[in-house]
Design a protein around this motif. Structure first.
Motif, PDB file in Angstrom:
ATOM      1  N   UNK A  12     -27.162  12.081  18.369  1.00  0.00           N
ATOM      2  CA  UNK A  12     -28.644  11.325  18.358  1.00  0.00           C
ATOM      3  C   UNK A  12     -28.481   9.886  18.595  1.00  0.00           C
ATOM      4  N   UNK A  13     -27.768   9.478  19.888  1.00  0.00           N
ATOM      5  CA  UNK A  13     -27.892   8.149  20.447  1.00  0.00           C
ATOM      6  C   UNK A  13     -28.030   8.448  22.091  1.00  0.00           C
ATOM      7  N   UNK A  14     -27.818   7.465  22.886  1.00  0.00           N
ATOM      8  CA  UNK A  14     -27.998   7.537  24.212  1.00  0.00           C
ATOM      9  C   UNK A  14     -26.769   7.551  25.000  1.00  0.00           C
ATOM     10  N   UNK A  15     -25.881   7.894  24.735  1.00  0.00           N
ATOM     11  CA  UNK A  15     -24.561   7.934  25.274  1.00  0.00           C
ATOM     12  C   UNK A  15     -24.549   8.837  26.625  1.00  0.00           C
ATOM     13  N   UNK A  16     -23.896   8.313  27.714  1.00  0.00           N
ATOM     14  CA  UNK A  16     -24.125   9.142  28.855  1.00  0.00           C
ATOM     15  C   UNK A  16     -22.479   9.154  29.474  1.00  0.00           C
ATOM     16  N   UNK A  18     -18.809  14.874  16.615  1.00  0.00           N
ATOM     17  CA  UNK A  18     -20.216  15.307  17.119  1.00  0.00           C
ATOM     18  C   UNK A  18     -20.918  14.457  18.011  1.00  0.00           C
ATOM     19  N   UNK A  19     -21.011  14.872  19.009  1.00  0.00           N
ATOM     20  CA  UNK A  19     -21.682  14.231  20.431  1.00  0.00           C
ATOM     21  C   UNK A  19     -23.020  15.044  20.757  1.00  0.00           C
ATOM     22  N   UNK A  20     -23.549  15.472  19.674  1.00  0.00           N
ATOM     23  CA  UNK A  20     -25.065  16.240  20.284  1.00  0.00           C
ATOM     24  C   UNK A  20     -25.914  15.305  20.180  1.00  0.00           C
ATOM     25  N   UNK A  31     -27.553   8.376  15.117  1.00  0.00           N
ATOM     26  CA  UNK A  31     -28.956   8.246  14.779  1.00  0.00           C
ATOM     27  C   UNK A  31     -29.416   6.869  15.070  1.00  0.00           C
ATOM     28  N   UNK A  32     -29.083   6.338  16.046  1.00  0.00           N
ATOM     29  CA  UNK A  32     -29.276   4.748  16.602  1.00  0.00           C
ATOM     30  C   UNK A  32     -29.729   4.845  17.869  1.00  0.00           C
TER      31      UNK A  32
END
Length: 805
Positions: free
Chosen positions: A514-518, A535-537, A490-491
């Motif tokens: 809950x981040x913006x990884x790609x 947890x990668x969701x 959540x960042x």
């Protein structure tokens, strides 16, 4: 005749003197012989341990007079009789023979820290000169012998001159006899860590010479008698970890010499008598984990100038934390966590962490103000606490940033300020190289994660979730080879996870949800053998989940969370394990078994979609510092597991043997209901079969003897594993713990220490566990009996809790 009469008395005196001298010498030899025989009898009753020195030094071949030169023996200068026997800390195992009661001149008897066992024989009551009895850290059983305390008038009590009675850390049971009050000369009484029940007798108030009193870690109930206030010579009072109820008697305010007061982990109610805060000699106060209420005096810090340690956590105290506490400049530990300090009052300064907190700089090592109602900013003077090791300000109303002065906290190892409203960047923590645990979750920290975190080589837990952090995870992170938990959820972190994530060899939990990884999920994640939670969701990872053996969290289109178990097809036996798990799970239906939602397989891929368990494994809850299970939760979990295993053994159409029961294969849902998982090596028996053979071994430490040596499996194998797990859940010791070596294992350790159990419920559970792990499968109880027994234990526990409340 008259002349002769003048000489007769002189001759008689000479003769009498001669007879007395020769007689005394003979008596002396006889007495020494008696002492020697008593010691040799003791030696003969020692069955194991470091006896080499005894066999060489305690010898019947030696001259009678040499008994005073034996190791551990001290004789009096006048009569040359044995006056002190000290064989403590020698690792001896054995019993006490009745002959020891013949050491009639004995003043001090010290058997501490050995493994002597059995009851204390009445023959020891002959040692009427005893002043010091030290039997702690042995395995003595039975009730406290009445001959210690006497059941006769005080003037005739054989041990009325006893000064020290130490029976702590044994297996004594029963009540504390009221006749203990006969020991009027007693200065030290230690009965801690036994199985004592009943109440504290009010006659204990007769021991007005008493200086130290320790009854900790028993099962003593009832209230603290007001007669405790008579013990005005008392300097140490320890009643912690019992089942005491009622209020703290105001008479304890009479104990003006008291330095150490420990009443923690009981059921005490009411307010803390203000007289206790007038005991100016107090150095240590432990009242945590009771039901105490009321407020603290505003001048507390001025009343207790010598205070080193105060722990009032987990009570119902209200009002405000007195600012005067900062006057206690010698304090080392201050813990006010988990109270109700929410009445901040009309004064806007109430509830603030005062700037004078810096006055505690001299020696303060631990400051815990979690959930204590404080507000405002963290004062810069906190940087004066240069010896601080742990700072916990979690779940308060703090605002502002991290003081620049934090750079001076070079000894800080734990920093917990989660669940506040702090806003700052993380650069101010860069100089804190000793940190091993950091929790900054649920605040408003912003900016990027600084590279300096990779230089904190002691870091084990890093919790930065639910903030406003941006950019990529710095490359230095992947140097933290000892990192156990990483929470960045959540960042607004972006970029991708690099292959270097595989360097975190010790990691057990990674949450970057809950981040913006790609990008792709790095294949090196498969090298993380200790990983339990990944947890990668809610990110933007693309591509398929790589084919390594692990479990991931997934989100279905309808929003449901699932656990995706992916099988590593490169490992030997994986295809068989997948087939077995599918076969076993497809028709099983029980609330305490993990449910299969879907499956996916082709020539190159195998995966199962399983019910997601948000609270992770039982193993995590047993061994992670941030998690805790109370007694009732542990009982419920074990009942859940037993219900599932009974279903597998007796209620399903064909008996199923799980073969690998252990805490890591027990998963907990959001309601802490336990579910048995991982059926990869399970066996399904035919209806007419009661056993089978296998070459597949399960986890070392949980395997039944016949399974490990012969490959013979049956329902009794699961019962054995379940018994080991029972022991592990209530002892927090893994069967492969480093402490177990040689002939010592979890089973023998529990068997030897069982009567030292603290709670009756724990004793009953461990007794049941030992019945599950009998060497012979035929002697092990069934899972049905195990389940019924656990339910009865739970019912008894709830009744006890209801009475105590």
């Amino acid at each position: 005749m008259k002349r002769h009469s003048h000489f007769y008395p002189l001759a008689a005196l000479v003769l009498l003197h001669h007879l007395m001298m020769t007689g005394c010498t003979a008596m002396k030899r006889l007495s020494l012989g008696t002492d020697q025989s008593a010691l040799l009898a003791l030696k003969a009753h020692i069955t194991s341990g470091q006896q080499e020195f005894l066999s060489k030094n305690w010898s019947s071949a030696a001259a009678a007079s040499s008994v005073c030169d034996w190791i551990g023996v001290q004789c009096g200068s006048r009569h040359q009789r044995v006056t002190a026997l000290n064989i403590s800390n020698m690792g001896l195992t054995g019993t006490i023979p009745p002959d020891l009661g013949n050491l009639s001149f004995l003043v001090s008897l010290d058997l501490r820290n050995n493994s002597f066992h059995g009851n204390l024989l009445e023959e020891l009551s002959h040692l009427r000169r005893l002043r010091f009895i030290r039997f702690s850290k042995n395995n003595f059983t039975g009730e406290i012998p009445m001959w210690f305390v006497g059941q006769i008038p005080l003037s005739l009590c054989k041990f009325s001159h006893l000064q020290v009675l130490d029976l702590s850390n044994n297996r004594f049971s029963g009540h504390i006899p009221k006749e203990i009050g006969n020991l009027e000369k007693l200065k030290e009484l230690y009965l801690s860590t036994n199985n004592l029940t009943g109440t504290i007798p009010r006659e204990i108030g007769n021991l007005q010479s008493l200086q130290r009193l320790n009854l900790e870690w028993n099962q003593i109930a009832g209230s603290i008698p007001k007669e405790i206030g008579n013990l005005t010579m008392l300097t140490e009072l320890y009643f912690a970890n019992n089942s005491l109820t009622g209020t703290i008697p105001p008479e304890m305010g009479n104990l003006y010499q008291l330095e150490n007061l420990q009443l923690s982990y009981n059921g005490l109610i009411g307010s803390i008598p203000h007289g206790i805060f007038n005991l100016s000699a107090l150095r240590n106060i432990g009242l945590q984990s009771n039901l105490l209420s009321g407020s603290l005096p505003p001048d507390l810090g001025y009343r207790l100038p010598k205070l080193l340690f105060i722990d009032l956590a987990w009570n119902n105290l209200g009002g405000v934390i007195p600012v005067s506490i900062t006057n206690c400049s010698r304090s080392r530990i201050l813990n006010f966590a988990r109270n109700r300090f929410t009445d901040l009052g009309p004064n806007p300064l109430n509830g603030l962490l005062p700037a004078s907190i810096g006055n505690l700089s001299a020696s303060l090592g631990i400051l815990i103000l979690e959930t204590s109602g404080i507000k405002g900013t963290i004062p810069s003077q906190t940087g004066n606490l240069t010896n601080l090791v742990l700072l916990d300000l979690q779940s308060n109303h703090l605002t502002g940033g991290i003081p620049t002065a934090f750079k001076d906290l070079q000894n800080l190892q734990g920093l917990t300020v989660g669940d506040n409203n702090l806003n700052d960047t993380l650069d101010k923590l860069c100089s804190l190289h000793s940190l091993n645990s950091v929790d900054l979750t649920t605040n408003q920290f912003s900016g990027s994660i600084p590279e300096c975190f990779g230089n904190m080589t002691s870091l084990r837990e890093l919790e930065l979730g639910n903030n406003f952090l941006v950019s990529a995870i710095p490359n230095s992170f992947w140097k933290l080879k000892d990192l156990l938990e990483l929470n960045l959820s959540s960042n607004s972190l972006n970029a991708s996870l690099p292959l270097e994530v595989g360097n975190l060899k010790a990691i057990t939990s990674i949450d970057v949800s809950a981040n913006q990884f790609s990008g792709d999920i790095p294949r090196t994640t498969g090298d993380l053998q200790n990983l339990v939670i990944l947890n990668l969701s809610q990110n933007q990872f693309h591509g398929s989940i790589p084919d390594f053996g692990s479990v991931y969290k997934g989100i279905l289109n309808d929003g449901r969370s699932i656990a995706v178990k992916v099988f590593n097809l490169e490992l030997e036996g994986v295809l068989k394990s997948f087939d077995v798990e599918c076969k076993v799970l497809k028709n099983l239906r029980h609330r305490n078994l993990v449910k299969v939602i879907s499956g996916c397989w082709n020539q190159d891929f195998r995966a199962l979609g399983l019910e997601y368990m948000c609270n992770g494994s039982l193993e995590k809850w047993l061994y992670s510092d941030n998690y805790f299970l109370d007694t009732l939760q542990r009982l419920n979990i074990l009942i859940d597991v037993a219900s599932a295993v009974q279903y597998l053994h007796e209620e399903y159409s064909t008996p199923v043997i799980h073969c690998d029961l252990k805490p890591s294969n027990v998963l907990l849902d959001e309601d802490m209901v336990a579910h048995v998982s991982d059926f990869g090596i399970a066996k399904m028996l035919e209806k007419e079969e009661s056993f089978a053979w296998t070459r597949t071994l399960a986890t070392i430490g949980y395997i039944a003897p016949e399974y490990g040596s012969e490959g013979l499996i049956s329902a009794k194998c699961d019962i054995y594993s379940y018994g080991i797990m029972l022991m592990e859940v209530f002892s927090r010791r893994k069967p492969n713990d480093e402490m177990f070596a040689g002939n010592l294992n979890l089973k023998s350790w529990i068997n030897n220490s069982l009567p030292d159990s603290i709670l009756r419920v724990l004793s009953s559970i461990l007794e049941l566990a030992l019945k599950c792990v009998c060497e012979s499968p035929s002697e092990r109880v069934s899972m049905k009996v195990t389940l019924e027994t656990l339910k009865k234990i739970k019912l008894k526990f709830l009744r006890v809790m209801e009475v105590d409340s």
